[in-house]
Scaffold this motif. Structure first.
Motif, PDB file in Angstrom:
ATOM      1  N   UNK A  10      -0.404   0.437 -13.218  1.00 13.40           N
ATOM      2  CA  UNK A  10      -0.444  -0.988 -12.908  1.00 13.40           C
ATOM      3  C   UNK A  10      -1.182  -1.255 -11.603  1.00 13.40           C
ATOM      4  N   UNK A  11      -1.444  -0.234 -10.812  1.00 15.55           N
ATOM      5  CA  UNK A  11      -2.209  -0.364  -9.573  1.00 15.55           C
ATOM      6  C   UNK A  11      -3.418   0.573  -9.674  1.00 15.55           C
ATOM      7  N   UNK A  12      -4.495   0.103 -10.308  1.00 15.05           N
ATOM      8  CA  UNK A  12      -5.607   1.006 -10.611  1.00 15.05           C
ATOM      9  C   UNK A  12      -6.546   1.269  -9.436  1.00 15.05           C
ATOM     10  N   UNK A  41      -1.938  -1.853  -3.710  1.00 19.09           N
ATOM     11  CA  UNK A  41      -1.050  -2.665  -4.533  1.00 19.09           C
ATOM     12  C   UNK A  41      -1.798  -3.899  -5.010  1.00 19.09           C
ATOM     13  N   UNK A  42      -2.750  -3.682  -5.900  1.00 18.19           N
ATOM     14  CA  UNK A  42      -3.543  -4.765  -6.472  1.00 18.19           C
ATOM     15  C   UNK A  42      -3.626  -4.506  -7.973  1.00 18.19           C
ATOM     16  N   UNK A  77      -7.782  -2.442   7.226  1.00 17.89           N
ATOM     17  CA  UNK A  77      -6.987  -3.479   6.583  1.00 17.89           C
ATOM     18  C   UNK A  77      -7.403  -3.471   5.122  1.00 17.89           C
ATOM     19  N   UNK A  78      -6.433  -3.283   4.221  1.00 18.96           N
ATOM     20  CA  UNK A  78      -6.764  -3.049   2.815  1.00 18.96           C
ATOM     21  C   UNK A  78      -5.803  -3.775   1.898  1.00 18.96           C
ATOM     22  N   UNK A  79      -6.266  -4.067   0.680  1.00 24.27           N
ATOM     23  CA  UNK A  79      -5.419  -4.615  -0.367  1.00 24.27           C
ATOM     24  C   UNK A  79      -5.882  -5.964  -0.856  1.00 24.27           C
ATOM     25  N   UNK A  87       0.850  -1.190   0.000  1.00 21.45           N
ATOM     26  CA  UNK A  87       0.000   0.000   0.000  1.00 21.45           C
ATOM     27  C   UNK A  87       0.886   1.239   0.000  1.00 21.45           C
ATOM     28  N   UNK A  88       0.474   2.260  -0.719  1.00 25.07           N
ATOM     29  CA  UNK A  88       1.244   3.485  -0.814  1.00 25.07           C
ATOM     30  C   UNK A  88       0.309   4.648  -0.530  1.00 25.07           C
ATOM     31  N   UNK A  89       0.673   5.553   0.371  1.00 29.00           N
ATOM     32  CA  UNK A  89      -0.140   6.734   0.635  1.00 29.00           C
ATOM     33  C   UNK A  89      -0.155   7.613  -0.596  1.00 29.00           C
TER      34      UNK A  89
END
Length: 180
Positions: free
Chosen positions: A93-95, A130-131, A109-111, A81-83
């Motif tokens: 690539x991470x839409x 990051x998916x 909790x995410x991703x 995950x990126x802020x």
């Protein structure tokens, strides 16, 4: 001048050993060794052969290291995950992005469901997940301060809202599971 029978180097007539390859040119009595050069051998000192073999090994190792490092993801790509505060370069690539809107503190909790990242915060926040486009996405957000305000969670794919939910309960929790 004495020619070395091993490497063919011209040594001084008083030399006991070849100055190039350290081959014995005379015996212990000072008698010169017969100049018998082998025509079928590789005419190179053992030291030079070792240097060449080591050079080949070093070049192969450097080539392997370059190929290995160029195929590995960067540290930024390997994060789950990126802020999204504008300081990080975001790629297509991470839409998926998660938007959390709440006036108090929350925990999320995410991703990717198999690799969830845990985040906590206060107030409104936006995250790039990051998916990849073909993966499943999971969001699980809960109020931490038992406030009465509205907790709203949105999942965006390429900038468009694909899933959304909200709650005003004091211990409100929102779970979104999305499969593209």
């Amino acid at each position: 001048m004495v020619k070395c029978p091993r490497c063919g180097y011209e040594n001084s007539s008083t030399a006991v050993y070849c100055d190039n390859c350290t081959y014995l040119l005379s015996d212990s009595d000072g008698n010169k060794i017969k100049n018998t050069k082998r025509e079928s051998s590789w005419n190179m000192s053992i030291g030079k052969k070792i240097v060449i073999v080591l050079g080949i090994i070093v070049i192969a190792f450097l080539l392997f290291s370059f190929v290995y490092n160029s195929t590995q993801p960067s540290n930024q790509d390997s994060l789950n995950i990126v802020s999204d505060d504008g300081s990080n370069h975001q790629t297509s690539s991470y839409p998926y992005k998660a938007v959390i809107q709440y006036g108090g503190s929350w925990y999320a909790e995410m991703g990717d469901p198999n690799y969830l990242v845990k985040e906590s915060g206060y107030g409104n926040k936006r995250f790039t997940l990051d998916c990849a486009a073909w993966e499943r996405v999971s969001l699980d957000v809960q109020k931490q301060d038992y406030g009465e305000g509205e907790l709203k969670v949105q999942l965006l794919r390429n900038g468009e809202v694909v899933a959304e939910n909200s709650t005003t309960q004091s211990n409100g929790r929102i779970v979104i599971n999305y499969n593209y």
